[in-house]
Structures are given as C-alpha cells and as structure tokens.
Write an enzyme that holds these catalytic residues in place. Structure first.
Site, PDB file in Angstrom:
ATOM      1  N   HIS A 168       0.832  -1.246  -0.051  1.00 49.56           N
ATOM      2  CA  HIS A 168      -0.062   0.021  -0.041  1.00 49.56           C
ATOM      3  C   HIS A 168       0.832   1.284   0.036  1.00 49.56           C
ATOM      4  CE1 HIS A 168      -2.214  -2.984   2.287  1.00 49.56           C
ATOM      5  NE2 HIS A 168      -3.142  -2.358   1.773  1.00 49.56           N
ATOM      6  N   ASP A 187       2.349   1.877   3.122  1.00 50.73           N
ATOM      7  CA  ASP A 187       3.296   0.827   3.991  1.00 50.73           C
ATOM      8  C   ASP A 187       4.648   1.395   3.935  1.00 50.73           C
ATOM      9  OD1 ASP A 187       0.862  -0.885   4.296  1.00 50.73           O
ATOM     10  OD2 ASP A 187       1.439  -2.024   2.668  1.00 50.73           O
ATOM     11  N   MET A 203       2.822  -5.768  -7.509  1.00 50.70           N
ATOM     12  CA  MET A 203       1.311  -5.193  -7.138  1.00 50.70           C
ATOM     13  C   MET A 203       1.334  -4.097  -6.384  1.00 50.70           C
ATOM     14  SD  MET A 203      -0.766  -5.041  -4.610  1.00 50.70           S
ATOM     15  CE  MET A 203      -2.010  -6.383  -3.501  1.00 50.70           C
ATOM     16  N   GLU A 243     -11.041  -6.693  -5.217  1.00 53.85           N
ATOM     17  CA  GLU A 243     -10.843  -7.699  -4.178  1.00 53.85           C
ATOM     18  C   GLU A 243     -12.016  -7.579  -3.487  1.00 53.85           C
ATOM     19  OE1 GLU A 243      -7.234  -7.555  -1.988  1.00 53.85           O
ATOM     20  OE2 GLU A 243      -8.215  -8.846  -0.345  1.00 53.85           O
ATOM     21  N   LYS A 261     -14.797  -8.575  -0.240  1.00 53.71           N
ATOM     22  CA  LYS A 261     -15.046  -9.293   1.122  1.00 53.71           C
ATOM     23  C   LYS A 261     -16.287  -8.966   1.694  1.00 53.71           C
ATOM     24  CE  LYS A 261     -12.336  -9.053   5.416  1.00 53.71           C
ATOM     25  NZ  LYS A 261     -11.269  -8.376   6.082  1.00 53.71           N
ATOM     26  N   GLU A 301      -9.813 -13.622  -2.629  1.00 51.68           N
ATOM     27  CA  GLU A 301      -8.731 -14.119  -1.301  1.00 51.68           C
ATOM     28  C   GLU A 301      -9.470 -15.373  -0.428  1.00 51.68           C
ATOM     29  OE1 GLU A 301      -7.083 -11.178   1.435  1.00 51.68           O
ATOM     30  OE2 GLU A 301      -7.798 -12.442   3.175  1.00 51.68           O
ATOM     31  N   HIS A 311     -11.662 -14.334   2.330  1.00 50.65           N
ATOM     32  CA  HIS A 311     -12.946 -13.732   1.889  1.00 50.65           C
ATOM     33  C   HIS A 311     -14.118 -14.202   1.762  1.00 50.65           C
ATOM     34  CE1 HIS A 311     -10.143  -9.841   1.845  1.00 50.65           C
ATOM     35  NE2 HIS A 311     -10.079 -10.318   2.762  1.00 50.65           N
ATOM     36  N   ASP A 335      -4.905 -13.719  -3.198  1.00 50.64           N
ATOM     37  CA  ASP A 335      -4.433 -13.713  -1.986  1.00 50.64           C
ATOM     38  C   ASP A 335      -4.544 -14.705  -1.323  1.00 50.64           C
ATOM     39  OD1 ASP A 335      -3.841 -10.689  -2.410  1.00 50.64           O
ATOM     40  OD2 ASP A 335      -5.528 -10.079  -1.169  1.00 50.64           O
ATOM     41  N   ASP A 347     -11.740 -12.464   9.770  1.00 49.57           N
ATOM     42  CA  ASP A 347     -10.867 -12.846   8.791  1.00 49.57           C
ATOM     43  C   ASP A 347      -9.461 -13.035   9.684  1.00 49.57           C
ATOM     44  OD1 ASP A 347      -9.301 -12.363   6.562  1.00 49.57           O
ATOM     45  OD2 ASP A 347      -9.288 -10.498   6.470  1.00 49.57           O
ATOM     46  N   ASP A 404      -6.483 -14.460   8.303  1.00 51.98           N
ATOM     47  CA  ASP A 404      -5.321 -14.157   7.654  1.00 51.98           C
ATOM     48  C   ASP A 404      -4.307 -15.173   8.054  1.00 51.98           C
ATOM     49  OD1 ASP A 404      -6.194 -12.279   5.977  1.00 51.98           O
ATOM     50  OD2 ASP A 404      -5.573 -10.636   7.511  1.00 51.98           O
ATOM     51  N   ASP A 439      -1.550 -13.015   1.475  1.00 52.75           N
ATOM     52  CA  ASP A 439      -2.060 -11.983   2.122  1.00 52.75           C
ATOM     53  C   ASP A 439      -2.434 -12.621   3.793  1.00 52.75           C
ATOM     54  OD1 ASP A 439      -3.132  -9.671   3.031  1.00 52.75           O
ATOM     55  OD2 ASP A 439      -4.830  -9.482   1.979  1.00 52.75           O
TER      56      ASP A 439
HETATM   57  C1  GCO Z   1      -7.910  -7.378   4.300  1.00 50.52           C
HETATM   58  C2  GCO Z   1      -7.606  -7.220   2.994  1.00 50.52           C
HETATM   59  C3  GCO Z   1      -6.408  -6.480   2.568  1.00 50.52           C
HETATM   60  C4  GCO Z   1      -5.999  -6.448   0.984  1.00 50.52           C
HETATM   61  C5  GCO Z   1      -4.930  -5.197   0.976  1.00 50.52           C
HETATM   62  C6  GCO Z   1      -4.508  -5.007  -0.453  1.00 50.52           C
HETATM   63  O1  GCO Z   1      -8.966  -8.194   4.728  1.00 50.52           O
HETATM   64  O2  GCO Z   1      -7.470  -6.621   5.287  1.00 50.52           O
HETATM   65  O3  GCO Z   1      -7.291  -8.755   2.463  1.00 50.52           O
HETATM   66  O4  GCO Z   1      -5.275  -7.034   2.829  1.00 50.52           O
HETATM   67  O5  GCO Z   1      -5.879  -7.548   0.588  1.00 50.52           O
HETATM   68  O6  GCO Z   1      -5.526  -4.030   1.520  1.00 50.52           O
HETATM   69  O7  GCO Z   1      -5.507  -4.434  -1.144  1.00 50.52           O
HETATM   70 MN    MN Z   2      -6.629  -9.259   0.832  1.00 49.76          MN
HETATM   71 MN    MN Z   3      -8.303 -10.343   3.960  1.00 51.27          MN
END
Ligand code: GCO
Ligand code: MN
Ligand code: MN
Length: 397
Positions: free
Chosen positions: A58, A61, A92, A185, A187, A221, A224, A249, A259, A261, A298
C-alpha cells in the site's frame, strides 16, 4: 517409503508477500502490538533470502500518510535500491483507503464528495508509485466501502459511485500510458458491517458494467470467500474461466470466523489442495490452462510470534504451497485417478448435437434412445476418487 524432500522456494515460483503482511505487528482490536515494525528494506532483504519473487505494498506501508514530496522521494529511492540489491520486484501496488479516519464511511462510495475526491487523488498518487516501482497490477480492496446504518445511502448509488471512480482511474492509467491493470478484491464484511460487492462473483458481474472492462479483473482471497461460507475454488475457477484472475490472495481461514489471515495451508487442506491443483493446472489441459500470475500471501504470523516467527510463517506459506503442488501432480498422475476421471465415452454420438442449437440437432437429441433409469443405477466411484485424494494429501500414496 522415502518421502520427497521439502522443496525450497525459488523466484520462479512467483511467491509474493505484502509489506503489511510480514510487517504485521500483531495489533488486533483487543490488544497492542506484540512485535516491532520491520523496516521495508529489511523485509526486502529477508524475503529475497527466503526465495520469494516479489513484495507488494500500500502507498502508506512505504511512505507515511502526509509525508512531504522530498521525504517520499527519498524513501522510494532507498526502497528501489533495496529491490535492486536483492533482486526483488513489486508486482502489485494499492492504496490504503481504510486506515485514516477520513475514510470512516467509505472512500469512493462516501456520501461526502470531498472524501471521494480525496480518495481519487490518493489513488492517483498510489498508481504513480506503483508504476514507478514497476507494478503491473493495482488492487482495489474497498474495506470501508460499506455500511452499518444501511439507510444512509441507496446501495445502487454506492455502486454508481464505485463505477465512476474506477472509470475515472482507468482514464488516468490510460492517459499516463501505464501498463497497469486493476484487480478488484471482494470481502463480505469487516471492517464494515457489510461491504458492497461482497464476493468475487459480484465483482465479476460489476466489471462488465465498467467503461474499460478489459483493464479490470479480480483479486480473490481465500479468507474472504470462506468467511461467507462459499467454495473459494469455485469462485477462482469462475474468474479464470472469464480470463479475469489477475492476482490472488492466499491464506488460511475457517468458515464463519472473522478474517483470520492464517498461514496458507494451515487450515482446510482439502480446499488448499484443490486450489493449488486448479491454479497449477495439474489435471491437464482439458480442464483449462494454469494461472501464471503472482502467488501472493495476504496473511500474517500469529500474534504470539517475534520476528523469527514471522520468517517461519513466511517459509511455511511457501512450503505448503509447494508441497500441495507436489501432491496435486502425484494425484493427477495416479493411474487409478486418471481412470476414474477419464471422460465418459460417447457411444451414441450425442456430444456434437449439444454444441449449438439447430433444428436438426434438436431433432437428433429427441430421436436418441436414452435410458434414465439405467443411467441412474450406475455408481460414479466418487467415494473412491475422494478417498484417493485424501490419501494423496496425507502423503500415503
Ligand atoms: C483485508 C484485505 C487486505 C487487502 C489489502 C490489499 O482483509 O485486510 O485482504 O489485506 O488485500 O488491503 O488490497
Ligand atoms: Mn487481501
Ligand atoms: Mn483479507
């Protein structure tokens, strides 16, 4: 039995991590960070050492929100040196349109035109940054594009605003001559109570309404679609079939939870196996071509970890992918599996009549003698097929 050696990740495997993923400090809604932030240049060095191919980011970041132009240029130049020194690329880029409180009610879909304008401006800057770093994909994840108090706007208006923003930014990319495509993306929720365009399927339908659909695809993802209880592999397959899978992702997630991750392959090995099998095309060309874009994790290390645990996490994601790829290859090469999957012969010659409607083909179909009861009595062998898959996943074959 001798086990195959655990494969070492190489750049040719196209593995990528986000600065925000390995850089995650363990902060969660209930607690403070448990480990220190890692400098982006150190992340580049470590990821390259582990065999990754690229690093994604980002805007914020790398460049803190509100940094001066001089600071931005200095930080970006240091980062570019680190990339060059360690042979890592940035496939990306994206913009953070969710952390700053200005985005508390959305960015592109906000009711406030000044917020929408600010989001467009920030996105144009992030697109410039991505292009400068050589990115070919720009992701839109609309984390704040949603509602709790749903009466606050007509959801159709939210979609129109989202479309206007994407059309605007496609115009910007074209005007600047950047070789950049957009990946949307989806979610379903978190951080908003509900997020607009909640699944990859919604995104695919929406893309067709844009001014430049050819410039836009998806970034699905694992977590998601799994949060929504959906079959992630089916969603990805639909994107591939539409030629729209630009980025992915990867992570681990249990259905029905927030979520998580988690490290790729640490949850739901079946889905992970089937996903890798699909992406790698191990079932063969008759199922369609493999995916050849970046494989982005991700995800982040557990909050219990220090920096060493972060690199264990990163290694684990890549190792699990490579092991599943080995297993998928073995599964699809297994003679018993191949036999079970062999296309049914077409002794009655029905297939040609089903390719396209014509009065003649309909007459042929009507004329054919088809015995539904006999067909219904035939077992399909899927118990055996699925058990073979489990045995391959467990390394027993
Ligand atoms: C989340 C998302 C993020 C995006 C990221 C890139 O659930 O927080 O998956 O991690 O993927 O902002 O666009
Ligand atoms: Mn993501
Ligand atoms: Mn995510």
């Amino acid at each position: 039995m001798t086990l195959a050696p655990i494969p070492a990740p190489r750049p040719a495997d196209r593995f990528t991590f986000g600065l925000w993923t390995v850089g995650n400090t363990g902060r969660d809604p209930f607690g403070d960070p448990t480990r220190a932030a890692i400098d982006p240049c150190r992340i580049v060095e470590k990821l390259a050492g582990l065999g990754a191919w690229g690093v994604n980011l980002h805007d914020n970041d790398l460049v803190p929100f509100g940094a001066s132009a001089a600071d931005r240029d200095r930080i970006v130049s240091q980062f570019k040196h680190a990339l060059a020194d360690h042979g890592l690329r940035v496939p990306m880029a994206t913009a953070n349109l969710f952390s700053h409180p200005v985005f508390k009610d959305g960015a592109f879909t906000s009711n406030d035109p000044a917020v929408r304008a600010f989001a467009l401006r920030k996105s144009m800057d992030a697109i410039d940054l991505g292009a400068e770093l050589g990115a070919s994909t720009y992701v839109f994840w609309g984390g704040r594009e949603g509602t709790e108090a749903d009466a606050c706007r007509d959801p159709r208006e939210a979609l129109r605003r989202m479309r206007d923003a994407l059309d605007y930014l496609c115009g910007y990319v074209r005007d600047r001559g950047y070789a950049l495509r957009f990946a949307l993306e989806a979610k379903p929720n978190e951080p908003r109570g509900d997020i607009y365009l909640p699944t990859t399927g919604h995104m695919l339908a929406f893309i067709q309404t844009l001014a430049h659909p050819d410039m836009v695809g998806v970034n699905p993802e694992v977590a998601h679609e799994s949060m929504a209880g959906l079959n992630f592999v089916h969603g990805v397959a639909q994107a591939m079939e539409a030629g729209k899978l630009l980025h992915i992702d990867l992570n681990g997630q249990r259905i029905g939870r927030y979520d998580q991750d988690l490290r790729f392959g640490s949850e739901d090995l079946r889905q992970a196996f089937l996903l890798v099998r699909l992406l790698e095309g191990t079932a063969g060309d008759q199922f369609g071509p493999a995916y050849d874009g970046p494989l982005h994790f991700d995800a982040h290390a557990y909050r219990t970890e220090d920096e060493e645990g972060v690199w264990d996490f990163a290694r684990g994601c890549m190792t699990n992918y490579l092991l599943l790829k080995q297993r998928a290859r073995q599964f699809d090469a297994d003679p018993e599996v191949r036999q079970l999957l062999a296309e049914h012969a077409d002794p009655m010659g029905l297939c040609p009549h089903m390719r396209q409607y014509s009065r003649e083909s309909a007459t042929e179909l009507r004329r054919a003698v088809i015995d539904p009861d006999a067909i219904a009595r035939r077992g399909l062998g899927y118990e055996r097929l699925d058990q073979l898959m489990v045995e391959h996943i467990l390394g027993a074959r």
